[in-house]
Scaffold this active site. Structure first.
Site, short mmCIF file in Angstrom:
data_model
loop_
_atom_site.label_atom_id
_atom_site.label_comp_id
_atom_site.label_asym_id
_atom_site.label_seq_id
_atom_site.Cartn_x
_atom_site.Cartn_y
_atom_site.Cartn_z
N HIS A 40 18.97 28.34 -0.16
CA HIS A 40 19.77 27.80 0.44
C HIS A 40 21.03 28.74 0.87
O HIS A 40 22.14 28.29 1.07
CB HIS A 40 20.60 26.39 -0.29
CG HIS A 40 19.83 25.31 -0.30
ND1 HIS A 40 20.33 24.09 -0.70
CD2 HIS A 40 18.67 25.18 -0.16
CE1 HIS A 40 19.35 23.18 -0.81
NE2 HIS A 40 18.21 23.82 -0.40
N HIS A 70 19.75 24.37 6.59
CA HIS A 70 19.11 24.26 5.11
C HIS A 70 18.86 25.17 4.35
O HIS A 70 19.64 25.34 3.32
CB HIS A 70 17.74 23.27 5.31
CG HIS A 70 17.27 22.88 4.35
ND1 HIS A 70 16.20 21.84 4.08
CD2 HIS A 70 16.93 23.73 3.04
CE1 HIS A 70 15.61 21.87 2.99
NE2 HIS A 70 16.38 22.83 2.04
N CYS A 74 10.09 20.67 -3.07
CA CYS A 74 9.52 21.80 -2.28
C CYS A 74 8.00 22.05 -2.41
O CYS A 74 7.53 22.70 -1.85
CB CYS A 74 10.32 23.18 -2.62
SG CYS A 74 12.25 23.02 -2.81
N GLU A 90 17.03 49.30 10.06
CA GLU A 90 16.05 49.87 9.29
C GLU A 90 15.55 49.05 8.11
O GLU A 90 14.23 49.00 7.79
CB GLU A 90 16.73 51.06 8.40
CG GLU A 90 16.09 51.89 7.34
CD GLU A 90 14.87 52.84 8.02
OE1 GLU A 90 14.91 52.91 9.15
OE2 GLU A 90 14.07 53.17 7.29
N HIS A 120 12.50 29.67 -2.02
CA HIS A 120 13.19 28.84 -1.23
C HIS A 120 14.84 29.04 -1.33
O HIS A 120 14.87 28.88 -2.66
CB HIS A 120 12.97 27.23 -1.41
CG HIS A 120 13.89 26.27 -0.37
ND1 HIS A 120 14.18 26.79 0.90
CD2 HIS A 120 14.26 25.19 -0.68
CE1 HIS A 120 14.93 25.77 1.16
NE2 HIS A 120 15.00 24.82 0.25
#
Lengths: 258, 258, 258, 258
Positions: free
Chosen positions: B124, B209, B104, B152, B122
């Site tokens: 999953h 992903h 990443c 909201e 990140h």
């Protein structure tokens, strides 16, 4: 730090006494407590076993998994067990005073013997059971394999026993499904058959029962088990939304490389 | 308080040693442990990175996210990295002894370089993946943006990079979806493209992903990631109940103001 | 036990400093941390306020609810506030240094002023939002009240302000739904209207937003909020299974009494 | 370790004071806190009771179950209670100062008196309520029993009161459903009737209310309650996927034995 209690020589209680949190006798209770919060070992179902060299550490039968203690753990020798003529008669190096051995024992041993695994986890996860039920609904012939592809989490699995590297995003993960038997020990021959037929798999689903997952190390068994449970949950949710598990997706070619 | 261990000068281990719980090397493990309980970083998937000035702190690849330690963290210099001719060759100021860098990394760097973000997360998350699958089911052309309005929780997002204030209740939150690639690093160019095309977004979905979410600070990245996951979950549940994500709702005029 | 820090006289920091875990300044952070794990205050949404006599303690705007500290709490005087000519200008006895007041403040005050509540909780619970969406789907005229009967958990609610005892199993719980406004403060007049129209209610749903729940004490507000969230979740699940929320069930007559 | 406080002789506070975490007065709060996290005792609903010889320990009415303390526990004598002419008038050996007795008390006593149970648990679990609603939807005559077979977790139940061993994988677990009454105490006669009609059951569902589960020991009551909640959840999920609860599956014959 408490000094080890003196124990009768023949029960080898020293095998489950360690200050190291990574020692199998400490790690199994810690893992099982975590698995309980995930709903994997509800109501004493499921379990876990760790192999350290020749020694196999196993959670006992029928305990509340979130309350397990190192002193509850069984230990046996893989070599001594293999040398025994009667596979069903197991000789423990160390036994807890008030428990019965787990019916999962021969299944854990299969992972250690046939795959050289370092850890094997058995869960009764809802998602695993639901996946086998959804497959069953698809009819005979279509109920013996769980298959899914084109999901990033598939990368969480190794390519197979003795192989290097992990599966890729576009690869199809295949998990065999075996029938459940009335007695859990009787699953062993079917688990072993599935291991023979699917030499690359790290897991076997048991219909209407749960899943067995293993790995070379505790780390690999646990993270593969988590990834698989994630995929089972996703698969059930996909089914509820009418989304197929297998798709044909063209790989994206990064321009930089083209 | 333990005195800092003496470390080899070239590994800069002091960069990950602090008694301050808000130090990035302490905060990343704490955040990741929390994210694990939310199902965002199951089975070593997902991760997080924090930028403090020029220094970037990154969780390594393949660790159990709920067990991460400060000593597992990579550190690199944003300026040094930008000056490197080869974007794919990263020079770390500090590396943990037994890990591999996260795939990443270039995606986190994109958020820091192109958006001046202070933190990038990140996940999953199932909800993120399911949203991309539901969009995919709607067919080509309708699968490249997640859009939702009149909820909201949309107020949890900033108006955009360099803009003041947050989105309003009636505003449409738009999150671009990029295709997944076989290798996570290859996502970078597509993530950067999406950032160019959607200059106001704080998040990019990756089909099948997960999602990348960032913010100027850890606080903003984390709360935007939570709000987005809330909206993804709501969107999936709305889909299951046959409720549309986009509606035309007349703003209520408070009488006091009229 | 730390001695209280000396504080500037004008900020009254002593109002949020106590060793008693039941003190409102300690209780609000503890409650909010618990609510965060329930998904009620995700991404800084939602909040809680406690009234102790004339003093009102309020969580600030925009904080991560599971990380809140006593020093983050605002305190205002109900009497001083009521005497103010401008309802929208609030004078705080004590303000945290780095926060903004919550937009929920006037809504909490409505519960304290109009109902004599001792605690008011605002959640963004998915279940609350989904219930308002399901009602909306039923069309205008059918979207202004959530009604459910013949569920045991309904007993968790008081009969109404100034009334004795709780609702019974066969009673219909009615929760009014108000429209959401672009600015949360503008909800106040509609919340107050709903309180006038439904004098017995302890909660008001806000469409596509969440719910406000109050009670005479923290105990009652919290347990009514839990019971309501339970009923909202059940209602969504009943909808998914095609089960009606309102049924006509003949009370069972115990033979012993007949 | 605090020395026991001196208490008025007539309230027997020593009965709830122990340093042993396995003492019923300590175990009930610990169990209830755990059950709260499982959603079984939301909003003060549900409860638990433990019998130790002649002494019965009971959680009070209306407390937040995750905050219960040993000093909140009621204690009564089973023999003294049985000798009382008025079943509805209960004489407590020990009462907490600020609580009311639980309406569940006579139902717990039924499990102790009629089944010799050592522990009885009452939950308001969503899954239990949904199962009764799904049965109700199937119409009169089909709504009085929950039946499921061919699921591994069924092995979590004993064969019945005074019988040896547990149910098998292929056995059908049958849980009777009784109607809910306006007053919980009035359930007692129906619970007792169900116990007479289903002598082997360890649980009774209450329509639109929840479930009572018991066992010879705390261990058995708790693990049976967990297994049952697992099966209720699975049953609801199976219903959502169109899967039947009862199937005809041919037992697998292990070749080794044939």
């Amino acid at each position: 730090m408490t000094p080890p209690n003196p124990q009768p020589a023949n029960n080898n209680d020293h095998l489950v006494q360690s200050d190291d949190p990574e020692h199998p006798a400490n790690l199994i209770p810690a893992l099982c407590a975590k698995f309980w919060t995930l709903g994997w070992v509800t109501g004493t179902g499921g379990g876990a076993s760790i192999r350290d060299g020749d020694l196999v550490y196993i959670a006992p039968s029928g305990v509340q998994k979130e309350l397990m203690k190192p002193s509850d753990i069984y230990v046996l020798s893989l070599a001594a067990q293999a040398a025994s003529l009667d596979r069903r008669n197991r000789i423990y190096l160390r036994s807890p005073p008030n428990h019965k051995p787990s019916q999962c024992t021969p299944l854990f041993l299969a992972a250690f013997n046939k795959r050289g695994a370092g850890c094997c986890i058995h869960t009764h996860s809802h998602w695993a059971v639901l996946v086998t039920l959804i497959l069953e609904q698809q009819g005979p012939g279509k109920d013996r394999e769980f298959r899914i592809n084109n999901i990033e989490q598939i990368k969480g699995f190794g390519r197979g026993y003795g192989k290097t590297g992990n599966l890729g995003y576009h690869d199809t993960l295949v998990i065999p499904v075996i029938e459940n038997t009335a007695h859990e020990e009787d699953l062993t021959e079917f688990l072993e058959e599935a291991m023979d037929k699917y030499p690359d798999t790290y897991a076997v689903l048991v219909r209407r029962h749960g899943v067995y997952v293993w790995g070379e190390t505790v780390h690999k068994a646990k993270t593969q088990c988590e990834s698989l449970d994630y995929l089972f949950q996703l698969a059930v949710e996909m089914k509820q939304l009418g989304l197929p598990w297998i798709t044909d997706i063209e790989p994206v070619v990064p321009r930089r490389n083209s």
